[in-house]
Motif scaffolding. Sequence first.
Motif, short mmCIF file in Angstrom:
data_model
loop_
_atom_site.label_atom_id
_atom_site.label_comp_id
_atom_site.label_asym_id
_atom_site.label_seq_id
_atom_site.Cartn_x
_atom_site.Cartn_y
_atom_site.Cartn_z
N ARG A 34 16.29 47.36 44.57
CA ARG A 34 15.54 48.16 43.59
C ARG A 34 15.47 47.43 42.25
O ARG A 34 14.42 47.39 41.59
N ARG A 74 12.94 44.58 42.51
CA ARG A 74 11.55 45.05 42.44
C ARG A 74 11.17 45.44 41.03
O ARG A 74 10.08 45.13 40.54
N LEU A 75 12.09 46.13 40.35
CA LEU A 75 11.82 46.59 38.98
C LEU A 75 11.64 45.39 38.05
O LEU A 75 10.73 45.37 37.22
N GLN A 76 12.51 44.39 38.21
CA GLN A 76 12.40 43.19 37.38
C GLN A 76 11.06 42.49 37.61
O GLN A 76 10.39 42.05 36.66
N GLY A 77 10.64 42.43 38.85
CA GLY A 77 9.36 41.80 39.17
C GLY A 77 8.19 42.54 38.55
O GLY A 77 7.25 41.92 38.03
N GLU A 78 8.22 43.86 38.61
CA GLU A 78 7.14 44.65 38.02
C GLU A 78 7.08 44.50 36.51
O GLU A 78 6.01 44.40 35.91
N ILE A 79 8.25 44.48 35.88
CA ILE A 79 8.31 44.33 34.43
C ILE A 79 7.76 42.97 34.02
O ILE A 79 6.92 42.85 33.10
N ASP A 80 8.20 41.92 34.70
CA ASP A 80 7.76 40.57 34.36
C ASP A 80 6.26 40.38 34.61
O ASP A 80 5.56 39.74 33.82
N ALA A 81 5.77 40.95 35.72
CA ALA A 81 4.36 40.76 36.08
C ALA A 81 3.42 41.40 35.06
O ALA A 81 2.27 40.96 34.91
N ASN A 82 3.88 42.42 34.38
CA ASN A 82 3.00 43.15 33.45
C ASN A 82 3.43 42.98 31.99
O ASN A 82 3.03 43.77 31.14
N THR A 139 2.03 45.00 28.77
CA THR A 139 2.99 45.87 28.11
C THR A 139 3.02 45.62 26.60
O THR A 139 2.97 46.55 25.79
#
Length: 305
Positions: free
Chosen positions: A281, A284-292, A296
């Motif tokens: 989890r 996945r969260l780190q990936g979503e944060i970095d990708a956007n 942001t």
Amino acid sequence: MTNKTPAPFDISAPFDVTARSAGTPEETPVWLITGSSSGLGRALAEHALERGDRVAVTARDAASVADLAAAYGDRALALRLDVTDPASVAAAVEASEKEFGRIDVLVNNAGYGYLAAVEEGEDAAVRALYDTNVHGVVTVLKAVLPGMRARRRGRIVNVSSFGGLAAFAATGYYHATKFALEGLSESLAAEVGPLGIAVTIVEPGGLRTRWAGSSMRQSATRLEDYEQTAGQRRAATLAVSGRQPGDPVRAAAAIAAVVDAAAPPLRLLLGSDALAGARARLERLQGEIDANETLTRSTDLEPRP
């Protein structure tokens, strides 16, 4: 029952196990555990009693924990406590403090699961779930906290779930209650920490209890469009009952170790399945944060580099 008020136990430091072996009641920790009739709650009550602590063992039906009181004599007090009934909560806390003089350790363990796709959830059942898993915890907290604040010491263990960190189909409402409990507990920890009261959120994976069996509730509504998602996970969740990897007895020992610590963690995962799931989890969260990240940052009045 005794009317004597024992001396305060210094719960800002690790529990003194020599006090237990020396048989000094005024120094041994006092627990109040909700939902003690089975599963993790019962395992934890038995563990605390076996090591010499004093425990108010509570359940909606006091008869279901009467055997513990009979087995452990004046170190166990069997009480009716229904977290959805504020009067029973107040009575149980009052009886515990009258018998033992105080409550050092509160374990909010009572709770249950509910299976339904979000659209399949039945309003009355969802409200009942919140009344137990969230509002019931608040009711118990408000009854116990005044004594802990007065003594400037205490341990609070709120039993959440790995489902308080990550969510899946068919258990959305259960996750919602546990996500709520996690947020509540974080705020509570910030508020009571300076008063000498530590809060720990326990996040078990699959424990071999009745959670996925006789304790589980589910919506009678079944919508065909969700059968490949929520429907399949309903079946998988029920099928795992009795085959979960986690041992409630070992989980109880881990919780007691945290209660004994001088600086308990805010969160405690229980089980290798919970550990692996939490790490996945986080990834996945780190990936979503970095990708956007660029998008942001773009919402600031003055975009920052």
